[in-house]
Design a protein around this motif. Structure first.
Motif, PDB file in Angstrom:
ATOM      1  N   LEU A   1      29.346  30.510   7.715  1.00 42.06           N
ATOM      2  CA  LEU A   1      28.606  30.095   8.903  1.00 42.06           C
ATOM      3  C   LEU A   1      29.457  29.163   9.766  1.00 42.06           C
ATOM      4  O   LEU A   1      29.433  29.238  11.000  1.00 42.06           O
ATOM      5  CB  LEU A   1      27.305  29.402   8.501  1.00 42.06           C
ATOM      6  CG  LEU A   1      26.185  30.322   8.010  1.00 42.06           C
ATOM      7  CD1 LEU A   1      25.064  29.509   7.374  1.00 42.06           C
ATOM      8  CD2 LEU A   1      25.635  31.170   9.150  1.00 42.06           C
ATOM      9  N   PHE A   2      30.199  28.277   9.115  1.00 42.17           N
ATOM     10  CA  PHE A   2      31.103  27.379   9.836  1.00 42.17           C
ATOM     11  C   PHE A   2      32.111  28.187  10.655  1.00 42.17           C
ATOM     12  O   PHE A   2      32.312  27.932  11.846  1.00 42.17           O
ATOM     13  CB  PHE A   2      31.810  26.483   8.822  1.00 42.17           C
ATOM     14  CG  PHE A   2      32.853  25.562   9.410  1.00 42.17           C
ATOM     15  CD1 PHE A   2      32.484  24.385  10.032  1.00 42.17           C
ATOM     16  CD2 PHE A   2      34.202  25.875   9.327  1.00 42.17           C
ATOM     17  CE1 PHE A   2      33.435  23.529  10.562  1.00 42.17           C
ATOM     18  CE2 PHE A   2      35.162  25.035   9.856  1.00 42.17           C
ATOM     19  CZ  PHE A   2      34.783  23.853  10.476  1.00 42.17           C
ATOM     20  N   TRP A   3      32.738  29.179  10.027  1.00 39.58           N
ATOM     21  CA  TRP A   3      33.740  29.976  10.735  1.00 39.58           C
ATOM     22  C   TRP A   3      33.105  30.926  11.737  1.00 39.58           C
ATOM     23  O   TRP A   3      33.710  31.255  12.767  1.00 39.58           O
ATOM     24  CB  TRP A   3      34.611  30.731   9.735  1.00 39.58           C
ATOM     25  CG  TRP A   3      35.709  29.850   9.240  1.00 39.58           C
ATOM     26  CD1 TRP A   3      35.773  29.221   8.034  1.00 39.58           C
ATOM     27  CD2 TRP A   3      36.873  29.454   9.957  1.00 39.58           C
ATOM     28  NE1 TRP A   3      36.908  28.460   7.953  1.00 39.58           N
ATOM     29  CE2 TRP A   3      37.606  28.585   9.121  1.00 39.58           C
ATOM     30  CE3 TRP A   3      37.362  29.741  11.225  1.00 39.58           C
ATOM     31  CZ2 TRP A   3      38.809  28.012   9.511  1.00 39.58           C
ATOM     32  CZ3 TRP A   3      38.567  29.168  11.619  1.00 39.58           C
ATOM     33  CH2 TRP A   3      39.276  28.312  10.770  1.00 39.58           C
TER      34      TRP A   3
ATOM     35  N   CYS B   1      35.766  33.049  20.944  1.00 40.14           N
ATOM     36  CA  CYS B   1      35.637  34.283  21.733  1.00 40.14           C
ATOM     37  C   CYS B   1      35.183  33.968  23.157  1.00 40.14           C
ATOM     38  O   CYS B   1      35.735  34.498  24.128  1.00 40.14           O
ATOM     39  CB  CYS B   1      34.637  35.230  21.066  1.00 40.14           C
ATOM     40  SG  CYS B   1      35.239  36.023  19.568  1.00 40.14           S
ATOM     41  N   GLU B   2      34.161  33.128  23.279  1.00 39.75           N
ATOM     42  CA  GLU B   2      33.637  32.815  24.603  1.00 39.75           C
ATOM     43  C   GLU B   2      34.665  32.062  25.442  1.00 39.75           C
ATOM     44  O   GLU B   2      34.864  32.365  26.634  1.00 39.75           O
ATOM     45  CB  GLU B   2      32.359  31.984  24.479  1.00 39.75           C
ATOM     46  CG  GLU B   2      31.722  31.660  25.818  1.00 39.75           C
ATOM     47  CD  GLU B   2      30.468  30.830  25.705  1.00 39.75           C
ATOM     48  OE1 GLU B   2      30.002  30.318  26.743  1.00 39.75           O
ATOM     49  OE2 GLU B   2      29.951  30.680  24.579  1.00 39.75           O
ATOM     50  N   ALA B   3      35.344  31.084  24.845  1.00 38.38           N
ATOM     51  CA  ALA B   3      36.299  30.284  25.602  1.00 38.38           C
ATOM     52  C   ALA B   3      37.482  31.122  26.078  1.00 38.38           C
ATOM     53  O   ALA B   3      37.908  31.027  27.239  1.00 38.38           O
ATOM     54  CB  ALA B   3      36.785  29.118  24.748  1.00 38.38           C
ATOM     55  N   SER B   4      38.032  31.950  25.198  1.00 38.68           N
ATOM     56  CA  SER B   4      39.168  32.784  25.601  1.00 38.68           C
ATOM     57  C   SER B   4      38.741  33.835  26.616  1.00 38.68           C
ATOM     58  O   SER B   4      39.507  34.181  27.522  1.00 38.68           O
ATOM     59  CB  SER B   4      39.800  33.446  24.371  1.00 38.68           C
ATOM     60  OG  SER B   4      38.860  34.254  23.691  1.00 38.68           O
TER      61      SER B   4
ATOM     62  N   ASN C   1      43.531  44.329  22.583  1.00 36.86           N
ATOM     63  CA  ASN C   1      44.295  44.789  21.427  1.00 36.86           C
ATOM     64  C   ASN C   1      43.944  43.968  20.185  1.00 36.86           C
ATOM     65  O   ASN C   1      44.331  42.801  20.074  1.00 36.86           O
ATOM     66  CB  ASN C   1      45.794  44.684  21.715  1.00 36.86           C
ATOM     67  CG  ASN C   1      46.624  45.397  20.655  1.00 36.86           C
ATOM     68  OD1 ASN C   1      46.152  45.683  19.559  1.00 36.86           O
ATOM     69  ND2 ASN C   1      47.869  45.696  20.983  1.00 36.86           N
ATOM     70  N   PRO C   2      43.249  44.550  19.208  1.00 33.59           N
ATOM     71  CA  PRO C   2      42.846  43.780  18.018  1.00 33.59           C
ATOM     72  C   PRO C   2      44.010  43.438  17.101  1.00 33.59           C
ATOM     73  O   PRO C   2      43.865  42.607  16.198  1.00 33.59           O
ATOM     74  CB  PRO C   2      41.847  44.711  17.325  1.00 33.59           C
ATOM     75  CG  PRO C   2      42.236  46.087  17.773  1.00 33.59           C
ATOM     76  CD  PRO C   2      42.760  45.937  19.176  1.00 33.59           C
ATOM     77  N   LYS C   3      45.183  44.085  17.318  1.00 33.20           N
ATOM     78  CA  LYS C   3      46.332  43.810  16.464  1.00 33.20           C
ATOM     79  C   LYS C   3      47.095  42.562  16.893  1.00 33.20           C
ATOM     80  O   LYS C   3      47.989  42.108  16.176  1.00 33.20           O
ATOM     81  CB  LYS C   3      47.268  45.022  16.455  1.00 33.20           C
ATOM     82  CG  LYS C   3      46.642  46.264  15.845  1.00 33.20           C
ATOM     83  CD  LYS C   3      47.609  47.431  15.853  1.00 33.20           C
ATOM     84  CE  LYS C   3      46.956  48.678  15.237  1.00 33.20           C
ATOM     85  NZ  LYS C   3      47.873  49.843  15.255  1.00 33.20           N
ATOM     86  N   ILE C   4      46.766  42.038  18.069  1.00 32.23           N
ATOM     87  CA  ILE C   4      47.425  40.832  18.563  1.00 32.23           C
ATOM     88  C   ILE C   4      46.640  39.618  18.103  1.00 32.23           C
ATOM     89  O   ILE C   4      45.460  39.470  18.428  1.00 32.23           O
ATOM     90  CB  ILE C   4      47.539  40.853  20.101  1.00 32.23           C
ATOM     91  CG1 ILE C   4      48.437  42.013  20.553  1.00 32.23           C
ATOM     92  CG2 ILE C   4      48.091  39.535  20.623  1.00 32.23           C
ATOM     93  CD1 ILE C   4      48.565  42.134  22.051  1.00 32.23           C
ATOM     94  N   ASN C   5      47.293  38.767  17.350  1.00 32.07           N
ATOM     95  CA  ASN C   5      46.621  37.570  16.853  1.00 32.07           C
ATOM     96  C   ASN C   5      46.195  36.681  18.014  1.00 32.07           C
ATOM     97  O   ASN C   5      46.992  36.360  18.894  1.00 32.07           O
ATOM     98  CB  ASN C   5      47.565  36.807  15.928  1.00 32.07           C
ATOM     99  CG  ASN C   5      46.881  35.653  15.243  1.00 32.07           C
ATOM    100  OD1 ASN C   5      45.699  35.733  14.920  1.00 32.07           O
ATOM    101  ND2 ASN C   5      47.604  34.577  15.016  1.00 32.07           N
TER     102      ASN C   5
ATOM    103  N   GLN D   1      36.734  40.601  15.750  1.00 29.18           N
ATOM    104  CA  GLN D   1      36.815  41.130  14.387  1.00 29.18           C
ATOM    105  C   GLN D   1      36.605  40.018  13.362  1.00 29.18           C
ATOM    106  O   GLN D   1      35.883  40.196  12.372  1.00 29.18           O
ATOM    107  CB  GLN D   1      38.175  41.792  14.165  1.00 29.18           C
ATOM    108  CG  GLN D   1      38.324  43.152  14.811  1.00 29.18           C
ATOM    109  CD  GLN D   1      39.634  43.820  14.437  1.00 29.18           C
ATOM    110  OE1 GLN D   1      40.588  43.162  14.014  1.00 29.18           O
ATOM    111  NE2 GLN D   1      39.707  45.123  14.605  1.00 29.18           N
ATOM    112  N   ALA D   2      37.239  38.874  13.594  1.00 30.53           N
ATOM    113  CA  ALA D   2      37.067  37.743  12.671  1.00 30.53           C
ATOM    114  C   ALA D   2      35.625  37.234  12.685  1.00 30.53           C
ATOM    115  O   ALA D   2      35.071  36.878  11.639  1.00 30.53           O
ATOM    116  CB  ALA D   2      38.040  36.623  13.046  1.00 30.53           C
TER     117      ALA D   2
END
Length: 824
Positions: free
Chosen positions: A518-520, A528-531, A588-592, A600-601
């Motif tokens: 829940l923390f993560w 996600c929202e900020a980026s 691109n989900p492969k880009i960290n 995805q996280a």
């Protein structure tokens, strides 16, 4: 509808058809449903089929097919037509299933007890002791309730003569009951009028019996019993069902790492400490349950679980070792065993079977190979069923040689031509097509014997001509309706009346792993929202022809690089290259660090706590998860996707504040959000304040936009952004939920309450930076030359950002892995 359905529906002369009799007319128990559907026009039927598909997608009902490209996110498939079964026939079938469950429960008691069935010759020793599913550490133990089977499932199929036969017994950790319930919920809402008019038997009574069975059978020593559902985790193919059942039954969903054994007692590791576990509904295979005594390399089980079982301190359903009865080689011996154990004949026969470990059976199997299906004798063997009539030439010789080399490893079964049931073609195509059909039925143990679910998980083959019915091979599911002959009495799983013990002892037991996820979940939702906000500002200015936008673009790109949303540029990039880089940072989900990878996280963390999320909450997460499944490398797609991301993230924030119980788990969700927002705001604002004066002044407007405070600023000041009021609003204003000071003081409040309730010392990580922020002199920013003040504040904000990350680590040590400070 019925006319078109029956005109195009093909009846096979050598198979029983569930809907249509051999004269081509619908069976009597089907007619009310067909007549009801006949009153619906095509548009209404299309909407109802679409409703079913939407419900599956929004609820995230999934089932993993091994090797399927969709993996764990493969959507469950439910046919729009239910399977109807007359009440009288169902009563006979239920009686036979209850008898079989009682028999197998007694057989397990004998095999792990006195072992008279083997001694008296009713079961071959090699068939029992020669398979890995027989667990020697379980010998001599009898569950406190006397029941080895708490939940039993059986796969049945109908032969051409209309009689039902058992195809397989599921005694270890039967799956499917939750899917049957989910099918019922969806289909009863898709066809509410038909469901009500047919007076379909409800399923809730069965699950109430399952719930009550655990409460009664679990050793509790006068305590309110805590029952948990043990799952292998999100990568299991039926994890959706685990989470769904846990929420429906009110059982905490746990993994092996959430449990520990001390003094022969099982405990749940919660945020508040250890809480005794009295019952375990397990969905973990026998081998993996205890690495000390069963399978040493298991990372999924609970070390010492067998000790607690033998001590009678915990009730496990189903009992460890119960997988021994899933061998199809036992079928041929069950009629004699039933007469010996129950003193009555077996009411529903198994499909005719010959265990090749016996010489006469081996000879028969090889002589009649064309009429038989060859299967593995033991569940631990991985072997697809082989139809003898399909074996030709070398393949046939090879199969015969394999059987002769290890006859005990194979069982031959009669090839039963399965009945067929109608499957609705699709939306806009209302024709019914026949498919091979089978059912999985369920029974649960109660103090008065086994109770059978008045419904089933219907299963149909994916294509015409396919004989093996398996959800792992792409099969479809069906809801099975049993029309009642009288009024239907609805029930609920809620207690009719609560007692004092419920008020005092029953609460939300939150495993440390759940608190951590829940923390993560909170951190990734905020990230996600900020980026998304920042990248939307970049893309909107990239696609704009305005000179002011072009001037501010380098500052925005520099900010993205500072907080590692974009990689550092080794050389100057063209506008086209920059645009591609930004689109990749979105899609691109492969880009960290990309929006897609953060989603995805987020969904991974949410998967771990699925049973704690409301349907609306899960719908928003499902929409996010599917947003970048088929991305298009274009600015328009990226901008549209970012708008969707922000809307769904705002929904998640609303659900967090207004849709969740404010317990310890909720506070960790909020702690995660606040820590992430503190780090993000500090890094973004500090970077702007630390830049050159011209860049700083150009950046104030987009800084307000990305901090979601532009409307507040305009309402307060009604003028173009200036450093002093912007800094006050985004850094020092304790009333602004998007200000640095707001995050710090909110975190201190939540940490104080969480530490107090969990009995742990309060982290003082934020104390120093909070004092420094309060001591900062804002009047320094009034000066004409405020470079030093901006630089000093930028340094402080970088310190706050580092402190936020340090606080995250401290939260982990202190609350999740308990290495920061001993519990008070």
């Amino acid at each position: 509808m019925p006319d078109s359905l029956l005109k195009t529906y093909l009846i096979s002369p050598d198979r029983y058809d569930e809907m249509v009799a051999f004269d081509g007319q619908p069976r009597s128990h089907w007619r009310p449903l067909l007549e009801h559907l006949g009153t619906q026009d095509d548009e209404v039927l299309d909407r109802r089929i679409q409703f079913i598909q939407d419900a599956i997608e929004t609820d995230g009902v999934s089932y993993n097919i091994y090797g399927d490209e969709q993996g764990t996110k493969r959507l469950w498939e439910l046919d729009a037509l239910p399977l109807l079964m007359p009440a009288q026939e169902w009563a006979t079938l239920s009686e036979a299933v209850a008898q079989r469950a009682t028999l197998l429960d007694a057989v397990l008691g004998d095999l792990y007890g006195e072992q008279q069935l083997v001694a008296e010759g009713f079961l071959p020793p090699a068939l029992v002791y020669g398979q890995r599913a027989f667990k020697w550490p379980c010998v001599g133990h009898r569950p406190p309730s006397g029941h080895f089977l708490q939940l039993y499932a059986v796969d049945v199929a109908r032969a051409p003569d209309g009689h039902w036969w058992v195809i397989a017994d599921r005694t270890q950790g039967p799956s499917g009951a939750g899917y049957a319930l989910q099918n019922r919920i969806i289909l009863s809402r898709a066809f509410p009028d038909a469901f009500r008019e047919l007076q379909v038997e409800p399923l809730a009574n069965f699950f109430r019996a399952l719930q009550d069975g655990f409460a009664r059978f679990s050793p509790n020593d006068g305590e309110s019993p805590l029952v948990v559902l043990l799952t292998p985790g999100p990568y299991n193919e039926t994890y959706f069902e685990h989470a769904f059942l846990a929420r429906y039954l009110g059982f905490p969903l746990v993994e092996g790492q959430d449990l520990t054994v001390r003094d022969d007692t099982v405990y749940l590791k919660t945020l508040k400490g250890l809480r005794r576990v009295h019952g375990i509904l397990r969905r973990l295979d026998d081998d993996f349950c205890d690495p000390l005594e069963l399978r040493a390399d298991s990372a999924l089980g609970v070390p010492g679980l067998m000790h607690a079982v033998r001590a009678g301190r915990v009730y496990i359903g189903n009992a460890l070792g119960s997988g021994v009865l899933e061998s199809g080689a036992l079928f041929g011996f069950l009629p004699g065993v039933c007469q010996r154990m129950l003193g009555e004949p077996l009411k529903m026969p198994s499909v005719a079977s010959w265990w090749c470990g016996e010489a006469p059976a081996l000879d028969y199997a090889l002589d009649h190979l064309d009429d038989l299906v060859i299967k593995a004798a033991f569940p631990s063997m991985r072997m697809e069923p082989v139809f003898g009539h399909q074996l030709k030439g070398e393949a046939r010789k090879e199969m015969v040689a394999r059987i002769q080399a290890q006859p005990h490893a194979y069982v031959a079964q009669e090839w039963v031509r399965l009945s067929q049931a109608p499957v609705w073609g699709s939306r806009h195509d209302h024709r019914a097509v026949p498919r091979s059909f089978g059912m999985r039925l369920f029974a649960t143990a109660t103090p008065n014997g086994f109770v059978v679910m008045p419904g089933a998980l219907g299963r149909v083959a994916p294509r015409h001509g396919v004989e093996v019915i398996s959800m792992q091979r792409g099969g479809l599911s069906k809801d099975v309706w049993i029309p009642s002959e009288g009024p239907v009495h609805r029930t609920t799983l809620l207690k009719s009346r609560l007692g004092v013990i419920d008020l005092v002892c029953t609460g939300s037991e939150i495993p440390s792993r759940v608190g951590e996820n829940l923390f993560w979940m909170g951190r990734y939702a905020e990230r996600c929202e900020a980026s998304a906000r920042l990248l939307r500002s970049v893309l909107s200015r990239l696609s704009s022809r305005d000179d002011d936008d072009e001037n501010v673009l380098p500052d925005l790109l520099a900010a993205c690089r500072r907080i590692e949303i974009l990689p550092k540029a080794e050389k100057p990039l063209t506008p086209g290259e920059t645009e591609k880089l930004v689109i990749a940072a979105v899609c691109n989900p492969k880009i960290n660090g990309s929006v897609a990878s953060n989603i995805q996280a987020l969904t991974f963390s949410a998967d771990q706590v699925r049973e704690r999320l409301s349907s609306d909450n899960w719908h928003a997460l499902t929409r996010l998860a599917r947003l970048f499944e088929n991305p298009t490398a274009s600015t328009s797609f990226a901008l549209t996707a970012l708008d969707r991301v922000m809307l769904d993230c705002i929904s998640l924030a609303g659900f967090a504040m207004d849709d969740m119980v404010r317990d310890e788990g909720w506070r960790f969700l909020i702690l995660g959000r606040r820590i992430e927002r503190l780090a993000g705001l500090s890094g973004l604002i500090g970077g702007v304040l630390g830049s050159r004066r011209e860049s700083r002044e150009r950046s104030l407007e987009w800084l307000l936009e990305t901090a979601n405070s532009i409307v507040t600023y305009r309402a307060r000041y009604r003028r173009t952004p200036e450093v002093l009021p912007v800094v006050h609003l985004l850094v020092f204003d304790e009333s602004n939920p998007h200000a640095v000071a707001f995050q710090i003081f909110a975190l201190e409040r939540y940490l104080a309450r969480t530490s107090r309730e969990l009995g742990l010392g309060r982290p003082d990580t934020l104390h120093s930076v909070a004092e420094q922020l309060q001591d900062f002199d804002l009047t320094r920013l009034e000066a004409e030359d405020a470079e030093d003040a901006c630089a000093d504040l930028a340094v402080l904000l970088r310190t706050i950002r580092a402190t936020a990350f340090a606080l995250s680590d401290e939260v982990h040590r202190r609350f999740f892995i308990h290495t920061g400070e001993v519990r008070q």
